[in-house]
Write a protein that holds these residues in place. Structure first.
Motif, PDB file in Angstrom:
ATOM      1  N   LYS B 160       0.844  -1.369  -0.028  1.00 26.33           N
ATOM      2  CA  LYS B 160      -0.148   0.062  -0.098  1.00 26.33           C
ATOM      3  C   LYS B 160       0.384   0.775  -0.093  1.00 26.33           C
ATOM      4  CE  LYS B 160      -4.661   0.070   1.947  1.00 26.33           C
ATOM      5  NZ  LYS B 160      -5.223   0.085   3.090  1.00 26.33           N
ATOM      6  N   PHE B 161       0.776   2.364  -0.547  1.00 28.29           N
ATOM      7  CA  PHE B 161       1.199   2.849  -1.108  1.00 28.29           C
ATOM      8  C   PHE B 161       0.537   4.709  -0.196  1.00 28.29           C
ATOM      9  CE2 PHE B 161       3.303   6.450  -3.647  1.00 28.29           C
ATOM     10  CZ  PHE B 161       4.891   6.455  -3.066  1.00 28.29           C
ATOM     11  N   ASP B 162       1.860   5.382   0.079  1.00 27.20           N
ATOM     12  CA  ASP B 162       0.463   6.507   1.158  1.00 27.20           C
ATOM     13  C   ASP B 162       1.550   7.787   0.167  1.00 27.20           C
ATOM     14  OD1 ASP B 162      -0.403   7.983   2.896  1.00 27.20           O
ATOM     15  OD2 ASP B 162       1.435   7.865   4.384  1.00 27.20           O
ATOM     16  N   TRP B 163       0.647   8.318  -0.378  1.00 24.68           N
ATOM     17  CA  TRP B 163       1.288   9.446  -0.555  1.00 24.68           C
ATOM     18  C   TRP B 163       0.619  11.131   0.102  1.00 24.68           C
ATOM     19  CZ3 TRP B 163       2.833   9.238  -6.215  1.00 24.68           C
ATOM     20  CH2 TRP B 163       3.060  10.554  -6.334  1.00 24.68           C
ATOM     21  N   PRO B 164       1.273  11.792   1.215  1.00 24.49           N
ATOM     22  CA  PRO B 164       0.347  12.399   1.928  1.00 24.49           C
ATOM     23  C   PRO B 164       0.285  13.845   0.849  1.00 24.49           C
ATOM     24  CG  PRO B 164       2.713  12.178   2.893  1.00 24.49           C
ATOM     25  CD  PRO B 164       2.144  10.897   1.837  1.00 24.49           C
ATOM     26  N   GLU B 165       0.881  14.338   0.162  1.00 22.98           N
ATOM     27  CA  GLU B 165       1.234  15.233  -0.293  1.00 22.98           C
ATOM     28  C   GLU B 165      -0.282  15.881  -1.254  1.00 22.98           C
ATOM     29  OE1 GLU B 165       4.039  13.667  -0.167  1.00 22.98           O
ATOM     30  OE2 GLU B 165       5.750  14.354   0.156  1.00 22.98           O
ATOM     31  N   LEU B 166      -0.613  14.212  -1.873  1.00 20.73           N
ATOM     32  CA  LEU B 166      -1.766  14.741  -2.655  1.00 20.73           C
ATOM     33  C   LEU B 166      -2.669  14.482  -1.968  1.00 20.73           C
ATOM     34  CD1 LEU B 166      -0.578  12.096  -5.560  1.00 20.73           C
ATOM     35  CD2 LEU B 166      -0.059  14.388  -5.767  1.00 20.73           C
ATOM     36  N   ASP B 167      -2.995  14.162  -1.074  1.00 22.24           N
ATOM     37  CA  ASP B 167      -4.166  14.026  -0.444  1.00 22.24           C
ATOM     38  C   ASP B 167      -5.749  13.644  -0.722  1.00 22.24           C
ATOM     39  OD1 ASP B 167      -5.777  15.501   1.747  1.00 22.24           O
ATOM     40  OD2 ASP B 167      -6.043  17.618   0.837  1.00 22.24           O
ATOM     41  N   LEU B 168      -5.329  12.836  -0.974  1.00 22.38           N
ATOM     42  CA  LEU B 168      -5.766  12.005  -1.396  1.00 22.38           C
ATOM     43  C   LEU B 168      -7.508  11.378  -0.554  1.00 22.38           C
ATOM     44  CD1 LEU B 168      -3.105   9.095  -2.972  1.00 22.38           C
ATOM     45  CD2 LEU B 168      -5.224  10.697  -4.693  1.00 22.38           C
ATOM     46  N   GLY B 169      -7.569  11.369   0.627  1.00 22.77           N
ATOM     47  CA  GLY B 169      -8.532  11.586   1.493  1.00 22.77           C
ATOM     48  C   GLY B 169      -8.825   9.346   2.056  1.00 22.77           C
ATOM     49  N   ASN B 170     -10.570   9.118   1.704  1.00 22.94           N
ATOM     50  CA  ASN B 170      -9.941   8.015   1.238  1.00 22.94           C
ATOM     51  C   ASN B 170     -11.196   7.294   0.586  1.00 22.94           C
ATOM     52  OD1 ASN B 170     -10.084   7.446   4.368  1.00 22.94           O
ATOM     53  ND2 ASN B 170     -12.149   8.437   4.967  1.00 22.94           N
ATOM     54  N   GLU B 171     -11.632   8.309  -0.433  1.00 22.39           N
ATOM     55  CA  GLU B 171     -11.910   7.584  -1.789  1.00 22.39           C
ATOM     56  C   GLU B 171     -11.251   6.702  -2.241  1.00 22.39           C
ATOM     57  OE1 GLU B 171     -14.730  10.137  -3.766  1.00 22.39           O
ATOM     58  OE2 GLU B 171     -15.160  10.394  -1.905  1.00 22.39           O
ATOM     59  N   VAL B 172      -9.580   6.967  -2.604  1.00 21.55           N
ATOM     60  CA  VAL B 172      -8.729   6.438  -3.052  1.00 21.55           C
ATOM     61  C   VAL B 172      -7.683   5.592  -2.328  1.00 21.55           C
ATOM     62  CG1 VAL B 172      -6.901   7.211  -4.964  1.00 21.55           C
ATOM     63  CG2 VAL B 172      -8.729   8.296  -5.094  1.00 21.55           C
ATOM     64  N   GLU B 173      -7.889   4.692  -2.715  1.00 25.37           N
ATOM     65  CA  GLU B 173      -6.169   3.620  -2.084  1.00 25.37           C
ATOM     66  C   GLU B 173      -4.835   3.391  -3.891  1.00 25.37           C
ATOM     67  OE1 GLU B 173      -8.361  -0.189  -0.744  1.00 25.37           O
ATOM     68  OE2 GLU B 173      -8.407   0.443   1.035  1.00 25.37           O
ATOM     69  N   LEU B 174      -4.172   3.584  -2.619  1.00 25.28           N
ATOM     70  CA  LEU B 174      -2.799   2.918  -3.858  1.00 25.28           C
ATOM     71  C   LEU B 174      -2.199   1.723  -3.316  1.00 25.28           C
ATOM     72  CD1 LEU B 174      -1.785   7.034  -4.104  1.00 25.28           C
ATOM     73  CD2 LEU B 174      -3.331   5.402  -5.509  1.00 25.28           C
ATOM     74  N   TYR B 175      -1.606   1.148  -4.724  1.00 22.93           N
ATOM     75  CA  TYR B 175      -0.397   0.690  -4.239  1.00 22.93           C
ATOM     76  C   TYR B 175       0.587   0.482  -5.201  1.00 22.93           C
ATOM     77  CZ  TYR B 175      -4.617  -2.192  -1.821  1.00 22.93           C
ATOM     78  OH  TYR B 175      -5.817  -2.706  -1.712  1.00 22.93           O
ATOM     79  N   GLY B 176       1.926   1.140  -4.580  1.00 20.97           N
ATOM     80  CA  GLY B 176       2.891   0.631  -5.137  1.00 20.97           C
ATOM     81  C   GLY B 176       3.397  -0.408  -5.238  1.00 20.97           C
ATOM     82  N   ILE B 177       3.741  -0.927  -7.186  1.00 16.10           N
ATOM     83  CA  ILE B 177       4.781  -1.897  -7.175  1.00 16.10           C
ATOM     84  C   ILE B 177       5.984  -1.660  -7.443  1.00 16.10           C
ATOM     85  CG2 ILE B 177       4.804  -3.880  -9.308  1.00 16.10           C
ATOM     86  CD1 ILE B 177       1.845  -3.095  -9.053  1.00 16.10           C
ATOM     87  N   TYR B 178       6.813  -2.432  -6.928  1.00 19.04           N
ATOM     88  CA  TYR B 178       8.539  -2.200  -7.172  1.00 19.04           C
ATOM     89  C   TYR B 178       9.485  -3.579  -7.822  1.00 19.04           C
ATOM     90  CZ  TYR B 178       7.431   1.654  -3.187  1.00 19.04           C
ATOM     91  OH  TYR B 178       7.011   2.910  -2.682  1.00 19.04           O
ATOM     92  N   GLY B 179       9.817  -2.858  -8.626  1.00 22.98           N
ATOM     93  CA  GLY B 179      10.817  -4.441  -9.452  1.00 22.98           C
ATOM     94  C   GLY B 179      12.502  -3.989  -8.677  1.00 22.98           C
TER      95      GLY B 179
END
Lengths: 487, 298
Positions: B160-179
């Protein structure tokens, strides 16, 4: 008449004998392998394939002295590239035997060859070189003139400054710039007047002012003229006079500069502040007098002047500037904020610690957060370690890297667990390396197991694995009992 | 007449003997006694170490030529241009850079010499070392090298990826993929064409593809991100499934709705070697937790 037979036994023997004697003589007279190599390399200097000609050029430079006679001959070769490269190589070998031939090459029809000969003669440098090069200041090719100008600056020979002054009004601006640089290098006071005249030139004035960093120009008479120029109506002249006088560490100059902090032109004010900052670094006597007016300048209407004042206050390093600087940590202008952080760090007064820590939480700019780390460490803030530990989880990798590095420098034992934890999740190689080196600097045995694991982990970044290996080696050497206990 | 013939034959024999013996009379006794190379990788310069034994009682000057010291990607071979020579075996730290364009002075005894080597491509190469004195071959030796190909592997991680600067609220969830592309060989791998392909598990359709070229150093790993600290790809789960948010510098953004599962496949290719890795996002544990929560709410 009986016909004489040619293929007699005696003739056959004699022919055989002759054959072996020629073979023997050829063996004795064959070319020296070095000479043969030099000759073939000189031939390749003209090869159209630049890979080959460059390889030959480098090889001949490597050979050095034994190649000189062949290269001198090659200065008269038909192909201009061969002549040019030969001159270049002779310049690199720096053998005085080549001077005469190179002097003749100065009149080569190809400007590139003449240019290479100029450089070569400058490298070899004899008492006659300056005299040989001066006539080429009138060369029709501007590139050659540029090379001669630079060479005269390096050689600093007699008569060079006067010769350069004669072409000061050259059409090419690059040539004029280089003349000033060379005059600065030579440092002949004969050039002072011409340099001062250039102060009103918007492009060349600054370079001319910088020439006064050569103390040969700073005689009492010139100093007087420069101080007079501070009153000039032209702001460009005033700013350049400030630049030139900045090389004179003198209380009178500082007093004059303080007065100029009120100058109507922002460029002049900025230049004065910059020079006062330089005096601050040098701890020049009387510079402390500039503190109150500089603090006042923090409210200047020009943002760049404000930034210059903050930087100068940091350079002077007096505690009196701390309280006026602290409010700037909240300023909207990022450059001003960063300048204030750096200045507070340079001053090193612990009073600023709390303000820096408070601001750190709200600061969005990563470079400012990183500057705060350095500032906190510089001022010896008692809560610096605690703050740095929290910054190991900062959202920007450069901040995490700086935090780890500073924790290592501080040898903060209380940071070991946090560093080990950070290594479990950190993805960035430079941060991981910084964390490993921090653990090495701290030297706590709790780090041994993790370092050993990293040093063997084939899925680890190479640089981090290497850092762990080096660190382990050092730590094990320092405390062998601890390391063996953990194996 | 007979005497004349005898004199001639004697003169011929004398000349013959002189001619035959002359090239050998001044030959020096120098031998190549050791050649060593470390494990070599493609595109990584390394050094060859050889020991030249000077059995003379005085220093001697020799030329050393190494064929196939450098071989480029077109299989064109170049001799090495510089070598490092130590004065003699008793002072091995007393080293100097010596040009191959000059003869090398060998001290009596063992002389350790290092020469630079470099190969663009993996494969077997035969080094030919020749020691000459005034064009006369004194000794020669061959040494076969094997340049191993890169040994590649791919690794994918998702969280799960947290991006505080973007202020995404609860409506959007982000998953970061690292390779990461990993290389377990001493050879560097350049021009690794790496493809990202994302498939919607419900529909089986490919919803996203991207391609990028990477390189990985010997025994190293290269993160697939474009910007440090930011994931290689982002999966955005929002109610609409078509959010217009941008996540620069992350360029690989896949958008979906709650309940969507994506199969992320990354493959990397070097010459005839192909590696790949796959991951399901959201990862199984998170999907289970979510399902439990939803069941409880029901």
């Amino acid at each position: 008449m009986k016909q004489k037979k040619f293929f007699t036994f005696e003739n056959a023997i004699l022919l055989l004998l002759l054959f072996f004697l020629i073979g023997f003589a050829t063996g004795c007279l064959r070319q020296d392998p070095m000479e043969a190599r030099v000759d073939s390399l000189v031939e390749e200097l003209g090869n159209e394939d630049t890979n080959i000609s460059s390889a030959a050029l480098n090889a001949l430079i490597d050979i050095g002295e034994p190649a000189v006679p062949s290269l001198i001959l090659a200065l008269t070769a038909k192909e201009a590239p061969v002549r040019e490269r030969s001159a270049l190589i002779l310049g690199r070998i720096e053998d005085k035997r080549a001077v005469e031939a190179l002097s003749k090459t100065l009149s080569d029809p190809d400007p590139k060859v003449r240019g290479a000969a100029v450089n070569a003669l400058c490298n070899i440098e004899t008492n006659e070189t300056t005299k040989l090069l001066i006539p080429l200041l009138q060369d029709e090719d501007e590139e050659v003139v540029l090379l001669v100008v630079s060479a005269l600056g390096k050689l600093k020979g007699e008569g060079a400054a006067s010769a350069l002054l004669e072409i000061m009004d050259h059409d090419n601006q690059e040539v004029r710039k280089n003349i000033i640089y060379s005059l600065k290098q030579i440092g002949d006071p004969v050039a002072s007047e011409a340099l001062l005249e250039l102060f009103s030139d918007k492009e060349l004035g600054e370079i001319a002012a910088s020439a006064f960093s050569n103390y040969n120009f700073m005689d009492p008479q010139t100093s007087e003229i420069l101080m007079e120029l501070l009153k000039s109506k032209d702001p460009t002249v005033r700013a350049n006079a400030v630049r030139a006088l900045g090389n004179k560490e003198d209380e009178t100059v500082i007093t004059l500069f303080i007065k100029l902090l009120e100058d109507p032109d922002s460029e002049v004010r900025k230049e004065v502040i910059y020079q006062l900052g330089v005096f601050g670094i040098q701890k020049s006597p009387g510079v402390e007098k500039a503190l109150p007016p500089l603090i006042k300048t923090l409210n200047d209407r020009d943002k760049e002047v404000q930034i210059a004042a903050v930087t100068a206050l940091g350079r002077i390093g007096d505690d009196a500037a701390v309280l006026p600087l602290i409010p700037l940590l909240e300023n909207k202008d990022r450059k001003l904020r960063e300048a204030a952080i750096n200045a507070l760090g340079q001053i090193g007064d612990p009073q600023a610690g709390a303000a820096l820590r408070d601001r750190l939480k709200a600061e969005e700019l990563w470079s400012a957060r990183r500057a705060m780390i350095r500032a906190l460490v510089n001022i010896g803030d008692p809560e610096a370690v605690e703050t740095l530990i929290t910054l190991l989880e900062d959202r920007h990798y450069r901040v995490r890297q700086s935090a780890a590095m500073e924790l290592g420098k501080l040898r903060a034992e209380e940071a070991v667990e946090a560093l080990l934890k950070a290594l479990e999740t950190e993805r960035e190689s430079e941060v991981r390396s910084a964390e490993v080196y921090a653990l090495r600097n701290i030297g706590d045995p709790r780090a041994f197991e993790t370092l050993r694991k990293i040093s063997r982990d084939q899925d680890e970044y190479y640089c981090v694995r290497l850092a762990a290996r080096e660190s382990l080696k050092e730590l094990e050497a320092a405390s062998p009992s601890e390391s063996t206990a953990l194996v | 007449m007979k005497n004349k013939k005898l004199i001639l034959i004697f003169a011929v024999l004398l000349t013959l003997t002189l001619s035959l013996l002359w090239p050998f009379e001044s030959e020096i006794d120098v031998k190549i006694v050791e050649i060593q190379t470390p494990p070599l990788g493609a595109q990584i310069p390394e050094k060859l170490t050889m020991v030249l034994q000077n059995n003379e009682s005085k220093p001697v000057d020799v030329w050393v030529d190494i064929e196939n010291a450098f071989v480029d990607e077109n299989k064109i071979s170049y001799p090495t241009s510089r070598i490092i020579i130590s004065e003699n075996s008793t002072h091995p730290w007393d080293v100097d850079f010596v040009s191959f364009q000059k003869p090398i002075t060998l001290q009596p005894g063992n002389n350790s010499i290092k020469a630079r080597l470099g190969y663009s491509l993996p494969g077997k190469y035969e080094l030919k070392i020749k020691v000459t004195e005034d064009s006369r071959l004194i000794d020669s030796a061959s040494h076969t090298l094997e340049i191993l190909p890169p040994k590649l592997s791919l690794k994918l991680e998702a969280e799960k990826f947290d991006w505080p600067e973007l202020d995404l609220g609860n409506e959007v969830e982000l998953y970061g993929i690292y390779g990461y592309i990993l290389n377990y060989s001493p050879s560097r791998a350049k021009d690794l064409r790496t493809n990202l392909s994302v498939r919607d598990e419900k529909t089986g359709k490919t919803v996203f593809t991207a391609s990028e070229v990477y390189y990985v150093e010997a025994y190293d790993k290269t993160p697939l991100w474009i910007w440090p600290d930011y994931p290689y790809a982002l999966i955005e789960i929002s109610r609409s499934g078509t959010s217009d948010k941008t996540y620069m510098p992350v360029q690989n953004v896949i958008r979906g709705k709650p309940g969507d599962v994506f199969r992320v496949n990354v493959s990397s290719e070097w010459e005839n070697q192909k590696v790949f890795a796959e991951i399901l996002v959201p990862i199984a544990e998170e999907r289970n937790v979510k399902n439990e929560k939803e069941a409880r709410n029901l």
